[in-house]
Design a protein around this motif. Structure first.
Motif, PDB file in Angstrom:
ATOM      1  N   THR A   1      31.591  34.069  24.855  1.00 38.15           N
ATOM      2  CA  THR A   1      31.619  33.384  23.556  1.00 38.15           C
ATOM      3  C   THR A   1      32.160  31.957  23.684  1.00 38.15           C
ATOM      4  O   THR A   1      32.153  31.210  22.715  1.00 38.15           O
ATOM      5  CB  THR A   1      32.490  34.159  22.540  1.00 38.15           C
ATOM      6  OG1 THR A   1      33.807  34.307  23.075  1.00 38.15           O
ATOM      7  CG2 THR A   1      31.908  35.537  22.253  1.00 38.15           C
ATOM      8  N   MET A   2      32.608  31.573  24.875  1.00 40.05           N
ATOM      9  CA  MET A   2      33.134  30.213  25.097  1.00 40.05           C
ATOM     10  C   MET A   2      32.029  29.306  25.660  1.00 40.05           C
ATOM     11  O   MET A   2      31.519  29.565  26.748  1.00 40.05           O
ATOM     12  CB  MET A   2      34.296  30.232  26.104  1.00 40.05           C
ATOM     13  CG  MET A   2      35.569  30.855  25.585  1.00 40.05           C
ATOM     14  SD  MET A   2      36.814  30.991  26.905  1.00 40.05           S
ATOM     15  CE  MET A   2      37.102  29.261  27.320  1.00 40.05           C
ATOM     16  N   HIS A   3      31.701  28.260  24.914  1.00 35.23           N
ATOM     17  CA  HIS A   3      30.622  27.361  25.332  1.00 35.23           C
ATOM     18  C   HIS A   3      31.072  25.908  25.356  1.00 35.23           C
ATOM     19  O   HIS A   3      31.906  25.502  24.551  1.00 35.23           O
ATOM     20  CB  HIS A   3      29.431  27.468  24.377  1.00 35.23           C
ATOM     21  CG  HIS A   3      28.812  28.825  24.353  1.00 35.23           C
ATOM     22  ND1 HIS A   3      28.007  29.276  25.367  1.00 35.23           N
ATOM     23  CD2 HIS A   3      28.906  29.829  23.456  1.00 35.23           C
ATOM     24  CE1 HIS A   3      27.634  30.510  25.084  1.00 35.23           C
ATOM     25  NE2 HIS A   3      28.162  30.872  23.942  1.00 35.23           N
ATOM     26  N   GLY A   4      30.490  25.134  26.266  1.00 34.85           N
ATOM     27  CA  GLY A   4      30.707  23.691  26.298  1.00 34.85           C
ATOM     28  C   GLY A   4      29.401  23.006  26.662  1.00 34.85           C
ATOM     29  O   GLY A   4      28.417  23.656  27.033  1.00 34.85           O
ATOM     30  N   LYS A   5      29.414  21.676  26.536  1.00 32.64           N
ATOM     31  CA  LYS A   5      28.190  20.940  26.828  1.00 32.64           C
ATOM     32  C   LYS A   5      28.547  19.577  27.425  1.00 32.64           C
ATOM     33  O   LYS A   5      29.470  18.905  26.964  1.00 32.64           O
ATOM     34  CB  LYS A   5      27.406  20.733  25.527  1.00 32.64           C
ATOM     35  CG  LYS A   5      26.043  20.092  25.706  1.00 32.64           C
ATOM     36  CD  LYS A   5      25.316  20.048  24.351  1.00 32.64           C
ATOM     37  CE  LYS A   5      23.849  19.713  24.537  1.00 32.64           C
ATOM     38  NZ  LYS A   5      23.103  19.921  23.286  1.00 32.64           N
ATOM     39  N   LEU A   6      27.810  19.192  28.462  1.00 31.79           N
ATOM     40  CA  LEU A   6      27.919  17.850  29.028  1.00 31.79           C
ATOM     41  C   LEU A   6      26.663  17.081  28.674  1.00 31.79           C
ATOM     42  O   LEU A   6      25.553  17.597  28.844  1.00 31.79           O
ATOM     43  CB  LEU A   6      28.045  17.898  30.555  1.00 31.79           C
ATOM     44  CG  LEU A   6      29.208  18.671  31.180  1.00 31.79           C
ATOM     45  CD1 LEU A   6      29.150  18.552  32.696  1.00 31.79           C
ATOM     46  CD2 LEU A   6      30.543  18.176  30.651  1.00 31.79           C
ATOM     47  N   GLU A  31      35.282  39.198  19.549  1.00 32.16           N
ATOM     48  CA  GLU A  31      33.922  38.653  19.411  1.00 32.16           C
ATOM     49  C   GLU A  31      33.033  39.117  20.556  1.00 32.16           C
ATOM     50  O   GLU A  31      31.865  39.461  20.358  1.00 32.16           O
ATOM     51  CB  GLU A  31      33.959  37.116  19.363  1.00 32.16           C
ATOM     52  CG  GLU A  31      34.519  36.560  18.058  1.00 32.16           C
ATOM     53  CD  GLU A  31      33.973  37.270  16.826  1.00 32.16           C
ATOM     54  OE1 GLU A  31      32.730  37.304  16.675  1.00 32.16           O
ATOM     55  OE2 GLU A  31      34.764  37.816  16.040  1.00 32.16           O
ATOM     56  N   HIS A  32      33.597  39.096  21.766  1.00 31.50           N
ATOM     57  CA  HIS A  32      32.874  39.552  22.956  1.00 31.50           C
ATOM     58  C   HIS A  32      32.458  41.020  22.797  1.00 31.50           C
ATOM     59  O   HIS A  32      31.311  41.398  23.064  1.00 31.50           O
ATOM     60  CB  HIS A  32      33.792  39.355  24.175  1.00 31.50           C
ATOM     61  CG  HIS A  32      33.130  39.560  25.507  1.00 31.50           C
ATOM     62  ND1 HIS A  32      33.781  39.316  26.699  1.00 31.50           N
ATOM     63  CD2 HIS A  32      31.902  40.010  25.857  1.00 31.50           C
ATOM     64  CE1 HIS A  32      32.965  39.593  27.706  1.00 31.50           C
ATOM     65  NE2 HIS A  32      31.825  40.013  27.225  1.00 31.50           N
ATOM     66  N   ALA A  33      33.388  41.835  22.326  1.00 29.12           N
ATOM     67  CA  ALA A  33      33.112  43.265  22.144  1.00 29.12           C
ATOM     68  C   ALA A  33      32.002  43.478  21.116  1.00 29.12           C
ATOM     69  O   ALA A  33      31.097  44.296  21.317  1.00 29.12           O
ATOM     70  CB  ALA A  33      34.383  43.996  21.717  1.00 29.12           C
ATOM     71  N   LYS A  34      32.068  42.712  20.028  1.00 33.45           N
ATOM     72  CA  LYS A  34      31.028  42.836  18.984  1.00 33.45           C
ATOM     73  C   LYS A  34      29.667  42.435  19.543  1.00 33.45           C
ATOM     74  O   LYS A  34      28.646  43.066  19.242  1.00 33.45           O
ATOM     75  CB  LYS A  34      31.376  41.938  17.793  1.00 33.45           C
ATOM     76  CG  LYS A  34      32.480  42.486  16.910  1.00 33.45           C
ATOM     77  CD  LYS A  34      32.767  41.515  15.771  1.00 33.45           C
ATOM     78  CE  LYS A  34      33.868  42.022  14.859  1.00 33.45           C
ATOM     79  NZ  LYS A  34      34.261  40.992  13.859  1.00 33.45           N
ATOM     80  N   GLN A  35      29.669  41.372  20.363  1.00 29.90           N
ATOM     81  CA  GLN A  35      28.420  40.883  20.965  1.00 29.90           C
ATOM     82  C   GLN A  35      27.799  41.961  21.858  1.00 29.90           C
ATOM     83  O   GLN A  35      26.601  42.258  21.755  1.00 29.90           O
ATOM     84  CB  GLN A  35      28.756  39.634  21.785  1.00 29.90           C
ATOM     85  CG  GLN A  35      27.589  38.757  22.154  1.00 29.90           C
ATOM     86  CD  GLN A  35      28.062  37.545  22.961  1.00 29.90           C
ATOM     87  OE1 GLN A  35      28.345  37.656  24.144  1.00 29.90           O
ATOM     88  NE2 GLN A  35      28.159  36.395  22.316  1.00 29.90           N
TER      89      GLN A  35
END
Lengths: 181, 101
Positions: B93-98, A164-168
């Motif tokens: 691509t890794m996300h979080g929220k507080l 996914e990172h690579a595609k982004q």
């Protein structure tokens, strides 16, 4: 053409698999371990080369993550191999991976600037897709040792995230705002 | 309004809590965490690969756990109310929220 060169080996394995889905892949656990370590090392080497060639911040960051992650996975694989008393065994799949990587490297070597970035990221997208398919269709099904299988299962989400990172990053490179050839 | 005030009061008077966010399978669990000012959020990395939890956006006060290897923890003592998005600097691509009350 370039993105496919390095994936030919894995694709061949996958095609052999889909042609005979009932047949178990012919890889022993020491061979699976060797394929895994080889696949990681290939991506580390490609990333190290990309870091010397790219000037794009997103590509640089992607390459840095590839080095960090695949190095961590290889360290884990080595520790597990030692623990299990398994010596990774070279095999036809590892060898075709290596020759595919050598081909891809020489194609990248002639490129500079945006052309290099696009070709490198194309390759990374194709490579991670191929590795993901190999993990699902060949490596996990063929592995007998539970801990080695577990390692492959644990590594899978990282490969999916890299894809996914690579595609982004690749999609940023083709953004209309970018100029030049 | 009254309910909101009561919640606010409860938030002020309750003793600080510690919340844990597990990083596993390249995801933050839970991805959205509700906490109060004064609470501590602890991230623990269960993955093989290193991660960070790093505040994103320009308006918020910046915080960053720094690199967390396998089994390592990082913490953030919540200092202000509001919603804070965060991400892993290695894996965008890794996300979080507080959500801070």
């Amino acid at each position: 053409m370039l993105p496919f060169a390095v994936t030919l080996a894995l694709t061949a394995v996958l095609q052999a698999q889909s042609a005979a889905p009932a047949q178990a892949p012919d890889l022993t656990d020491p061979e699976v371990a060797h394929v895994a370590v080889t696949a990681n090392s290939i991506d580390i080497d490609a990333a190290k080369f990309a870091q010397t060639r790219t000037r794009n911040a997103a590509v640089k960051q992607f390459a840095a993550t590839m080095i960090t992650d695949h190095t961590a996975v290889n360290a884990q694989a080595a520790a597990l191999a030692t623990k299990l008393g398994v010596t990774p065994a070279d095999n036809a799949v590892s060898q075709s991976l290596q020759s595919g990587a050598a081909q891809a490297h020489s194609a990248l070597e002639s490129l500079q600037g945006g052309a290099f970035d696009r070709a490198y990221m194309d390759r990374e997208v194709a490579y991670h897709q191929a590795v993901l398919d190999a993990i699902d269709k060949v490596l996990i099904p063929t592995t007998e040792n539970a801990e080695l299988k577990r390692l492959l299962v644990d590594v899978r989400p990282a490969i999916a995230t890299h894809l996914e990172h690579a595609k982004q990053v690749r999609s940023q490179l083709s953004a209309p705002a970018r100029t030049g050839k | 309004m009254i309910v909101w005030l009561m919640l606010l009061l409860a938030g002020v008077t309750a003793p600080p809590r510690t919340h844990t966010v597990e990083i596993r399978g390249m995801e933050f669990h839970p991805a959205v965490l509700t906490a109060a000012v004064g609470d501590t959020v602890v991230w623990i990395n269960r993955d093989i690969v290193p991660h960070t939890a790093t505040a994103t956006g320009s308006g918020t006060k910046k915080w960053d756990t720094g690199q967390l290897g396998q089994g390592q923890t990082g913490r953030y003592v919540v200092s202000r109310a509001g919603a804070i998005n965060y991400a892993c600097t290695f894996h965008p691509t890794m996300h979080g929220k507080l959500i801070i009350r």
